[in-house]
Design a protein around this motif. Sequence first.
Motif, PDB file in Angstrom:
ATOM      1  N   ASN A  51       0.825  -1.213   0.000  1.00  0.00           N
ATOM      2  CA  ASN A  51       0.000   0.000   0.000  1.00  0.00           C
ATOM      3  C   ASN A  51       0.857   1.261   0.000  1.00  0.00           C
ATOM      4  O   ASN A  51       0.498   2.275  -0.612  1.00  0.00           O
ATOM      5  N   GLU A  52       1.995   1.206   0.683  1.00  0.00           N
ATOM      6  CA  GLU A  52       2.885   2.360   0.671  1.00  0.00           C
ATOM      7  C   GLU A  52       3.539   2.533  -0.695  1.00  0.00           C
ATOM      8  O   GLU A  52       3.706   3.650  -1.177  1.00  0.00           O
ATOM      9  N   LEU A  53       3.928   1.417  -1.320  1.00  0.00           N
ATOM     10  CA  LEU A  53       4.518   1.506  -2.656  1.00  0.00           C
ATOM     11  C   LEU A  53       3.552   2.164  -3.628  1.00  0.00           C
ATOM     12  O   LEU A  53       3.941   2.976  -4.478  1.00  0.00           O
ATOM     13  N   ALA A  54       2.269   1.808  -3.517  1.00  0.00           N
ATOM     14  CA  ALA A  54       1.264   2.392  -4.422  1.00  0.00           C
ATOM     15  C   ALA A  54       1.186   3.899  -4.245  1.00  0.00           C
ATOM     16  O   ALA A  54       1.009   4.642  -5.225  1.00  0.00           O
ATOM     17  N   SER A  55       1.334   4.373  -3.000  1.00  0.00           N
ATOM     18  CA  SER A  55       1.282   5.816  -2.762  1.00  0.00           C
ATOM     19  C   SER A  55       2.492   6.529  -3.328  1.00  0.00           C
ATOM     20  O   SER A  55       2.500   7.751  -3.453  1.00  0.00           O
ATOM     21  N   LEU A  56       3.523   5.755  -3.652  1.00  0.00           N
ATOM     22  CA  LEU A  56       4.738   6.337  -4.218  1.00  0.00           C
ATOM     23  C   LEU A  56       4.792   6.216  -5.736  1.00  0.00           C
ATOM     24  O   LEU A  56       5.834   6.464  -6.338  1.00  0.00           O
ATOM     25  N   SER A  57       3.677   5.781  -6.338  1.00  0.00           N
ATOM     26  CA  SER A  57       3.613   5.526  -7.787  1.00  0.00           C
ATOM     27  C   SER A  57       4.468   4.331  -8.178  1.00  0.00           C
ATOM     28  O   SER A  57       4.899   4.208  -9.327  1.00  0.00           O
ATOM     29  N   LEU A  58       4.738   3.448  -7.217  1.00  0.00           N
ATOM     30  CA  LEU A  58       5.496   2.236  -7.472  1.00  0.00           C
ATOM     31  C   LEU A  58       4.610   1.023  -7.248  1.00  0.00           C
ATOM     32  O   LEU A  58       3.468   1.144  -6.817  1.00  0.00           O
ATOM     33  N   ALA A  59       5.150  -0.165  -7.545  1.00  0.00           N
ATOM     34  CA  ALA A  59       4.400  -1.409  -7.381  1.00  0.00           C
ATOM     35  C   ALA A  59       5.350  -2.497  -6.917  1.00  0.00           C
ATOM     36  O   ALA A  59       6.566  -2.398  -7.113  1.00  0.00           O
ATOM     37  N   PRO A  60       4.840  -3.550  -6.293  1.00  0.00           N
ATOM     38  CA  PRO A  60       5.714  -4.648  -5.864  1.00  0.00           C
ATOM     39  C   PRO A  60       6.421  -5.350  -7.011  1.00  0.00           C
ATOM     40  O   PRO A  60       7.467  -5.960  -6.814  1.00  0.00           O
ATOM     41  N   ASP A  61       5.870  -5.277  -8.218  1.00  0.00           N
ATOM     42  CA  ASP A  61       6.474  -5.911  -9.395  1.00  0.00           C
ATOM     43  C   ASP A  61       6.458  -4.911 -10.539  1.00  0.00           C
ATOM     44  O   ASP A  61       5.388  -4.471 -10.978  1.00  0.00           O
ATOM     45  N   MET A  62       7.648  -4.536 -11.031  1.00  0.00           N
ATOM     46  CA  MET A  62       7.727  -3.497 -12.056  1.00  0.00           C
ATOM     47  C   MET A  62       8.623  -3.913 -13.209  1.00  0.00           C
ATOM     48  O   MET A  62       9.643  -4.578 -13.008  1.00  0.00           O
ATOM     49  N   ASP A  63       8.251  -3.503 -14.407  1.00  0.00           N
ATOM     50  CA  ASP A  63       9.022  -3.722 -15.627  1.00  0.00           C
ATOM     51  C   ASP A  63       9.849  -2.458 -15.875  1.00  0.00           C
ATOM     52  O   ASP A  63       9.303  -1.406 -16.223  1.00  0.00           O
ATOM     53  N   LEU A  64      11.165  -2.540 -15.676  1.00  0.00           N
ATOM     54  CA  LEU A  64      12.005  -1.356 -15.819  1.00  0.00           C
ATOM     55  C   LEU A  64      12.151  -0.914 -17.273  1.00  0.00           C
ATOM     56  O   LEU A  64      12.433   0.257 -17.535  1.00  0.00           O
ATOM     57  N   LEU A  65      11.990  -1.829 -18.213  1.00  0.00           N
ATOM     58  CA  LEU A  65      12.066  -1.428 -19.613  1.00  0.00           C
ATOM     59  C   LEU A  65      10.823  -0.671 -20.030  1.00  0.00           C
ATOM     60  O   LEU A  65      10.885   0.247 -20.864  1.00  0.00           O
ATOM     61  N   HIS A  66       9.678  -1.052 -19.442  1.00  0.00           N
ATOM     62  CA  HIS A  66       8.410  -0.429 -19.813  1.00  0.00           C
ATOM     63  C   HIS A  66       7.600  -0.137 -18.557  1.00  0.00           C
ATOM     64  O   HIS A  66       6.635  -0.864 -18.250  1.00  0.00           O
TER      65      HIS A  66
END
Length: 595
Positions: free
Chosen positions: A508-523
Motif C-alpha cells: 500500500n505504501e509503494l502504491a502511494s509512491l507511484s510504485l508497485a511490488p512488481d515493475m518492468d524497468l524497460l516499460h
Amino acid sequence: MKNSYKTALLAFAALLFAAGCGKDKIVFPETPTGGEETGYLVLSGMNLGVSADVETLVSGPDASKAPATRTTVDADADFELSITSNTTQATVWEGTYGDIKAMDAPMELQPDRYTLRAASPDAIQPVAWETPEYAGSTEFTIVKKTTTTVSDLVCTLSNIKTTVELSADLKELFLDDGTDDLKTTVSLGEASCVFARDETRAAYFGAAAASNTLTVVLTGRYNVKGEGETPEYQPITMTQKIPNVKAGQWRKIAISVEHADEGNVQLVITVETWVYDEKIDVDVMSSSYSYGEEEIPDIDDETSDPDGPQVSLDGDHLIADPFRISAAIFDFDFDPVRCNDLISLIAAPQGDATIAEAYCVFDSDNAALLAALDGAGYTERKVPLYPDNGAADYAVVRTDNADRLLVKVNDAGMYGLYGYEGTHTAKIVVTDSRNRRTYTPLTLSVAKGGGSETGPAITGLDGFDLDTRHTIAPTDNPPLKVALDVTSATGITGFRIEILGGDVLPANELASLSLAPDMDLLHPATDAMKSRLQELGFLPKDGSSIEGATSMRFDISEFVPAMTVLDGTGNCDFRLTVSDAAGTTVKTLMFNVVH
C-alpha cells in the motif's frame, strides 16, 4: 556530528518521502513539470568547532582504559568554508566562518544533495613543527520550498601529528658531547623532520595518501663497553617502518633499550596511536642491531610485506573488484579496434624505496589462454614488466617522478584478452629496492559483449556483496553503498524488479509512491512510475533507455539509507530479473532494517 548526520538524513528522507505526521501514509513530492524551484539553507546560527585533542596518552596494559580529554573550541573567523553539489561536484558557495556569522538571510539553492566543508585557512605543509591543521564536513539536502538548517560542524585534525621520546637509559648509553649527534629522523615520502635528543615539539606531516608509511631512523654513537670499563663509542643506525599511518592520527613514538650484549643492542619502539573518537592502539616493535651490519629482510614466499609496494588500479576501478572486459568497452568502428577502458596499474613504493622488479603470473579457467602464454615463451606464464618489459607489444611500462611504476595495457592488449572468454587471474608481483615484495591478484572477467552464455551478468561494485543480507540502520555513517554492474553479451531485453518490502515497504505504501511490488524497468506502467524509478536510481537519471544496452550501472545508494527513517523494520529485498538473448539472470539485494 551524529546529530548533524541525523538531521541531514531526515532531510533526505523528506526529499524522498515527504512523510506526514504519526503513521499517515508516506507520499512522495510530485515530480516537477516545469520551472526552476529552489530551497533555502540557514547557516547563520551554525557553530563551527575545532576539536583540540592533545591529551597525554597512557601506554602499557591500561592504555585502552585511558580517559580521552577532548576540548572543542570555537573556530577562528578566517576558517574557510565551501558548499559543493554532490551531483555535479560544482562549488556553489565559498566564504569564511566570519561570513557565515554575518549572514542575515537564508541562502537560496537548487534542490540537491550538498556537502559543506570547513578547513583551517593555512595550506597543509609536507611537514612543519607545531602546525596542526583541521578540517571537517557534513552533508545536507535542499528540498524545494523548504528551509534546511545546519546547526553545527566540528573540525578534527587533518594532518599527522608525530612526536618522539627517547628513554633516559637509552640517552645515557649514547655519547653526549655537545654535538647532538643522537637524533631521530622521521620521514614521510620526501618530507622529513629531525628530532634532537631532548626534542619535545610535535611535527605535523601532510598525508600524501589515504594510508602512509613513516620511516624512523635513529642515529648516534653507542657505548659498546660494559659498566666500569672505559667507554668506547661506535656509530649505529637503526631504521623502522610504521605502516598504515593516516590523516587525523597522532603517532607517539617512544624508543628505549631492551638489552645490550656481545656487540648487539636491542632497541624497542613503542608507537601509541590516537584517533578522534576511537580507542588507543599501542604497537611494540623490537629491532636487534649488530654494529656495522645492515640486514636486508627475507621474503616469505607468497606473503606480502606490509611495507612493500602498494598496487592499485587507476581511475574508478578497485583492485579488489573484477575488471570486466566486454564488447561494451570497445569501439569496433576503428581498425585496429580501440578500447575505451584500459587496465592501468600503479605500483607505489613506500618510504624512500624505489621499484626494483615487477612481473605478473597468469592463471585462467580458459585453457586456450594458458596455451597461448606457453606458446609465446612465457615460462610458467610469468610475464616480466620491469625493468624489462616482456609485453611491450601489449602494454606501456614506465616510472613517474614519484618513483611509482605505471603499467597501462594498450588497445592491442585489451583486444587480445577479449579473445579469451572466462575468468583469468593476473597476480602482480612487485619488489622494491629494499627487497620487500607484495603479491596483488587482479581478476579479469571476459565475456563477449558482457554477460555469459547463460544470460546477463550482475555484479556488485565497490565491495557490495550480493550474497549477504546487509543490516542497515539510521546511525550508519557512512551509509551502505549499493551499486551494481549489469552487462549483457547481446543487449538487455528484459529487466524486472520485485520489491519484497515486508513491513518496511508494504504494497500500500509503494502504491502511494507511484510504485508497485512488481515493475518492468524497460516499460514502466506509468510516466509517474518511470520518473520515480529515475529519482531513486533504479533507472538512469538522464532518462536514457536500458533496452538493448550491453552495460548499465544500477545505483540506489542514496535511496537505501532513507528506508531506515521509516517506522517499519525487518527484511526488505529487491529481486532483479534481467534477460537477454542468451538467457535470464536473477539476483536479490537483501537488507535487514533495524532501528
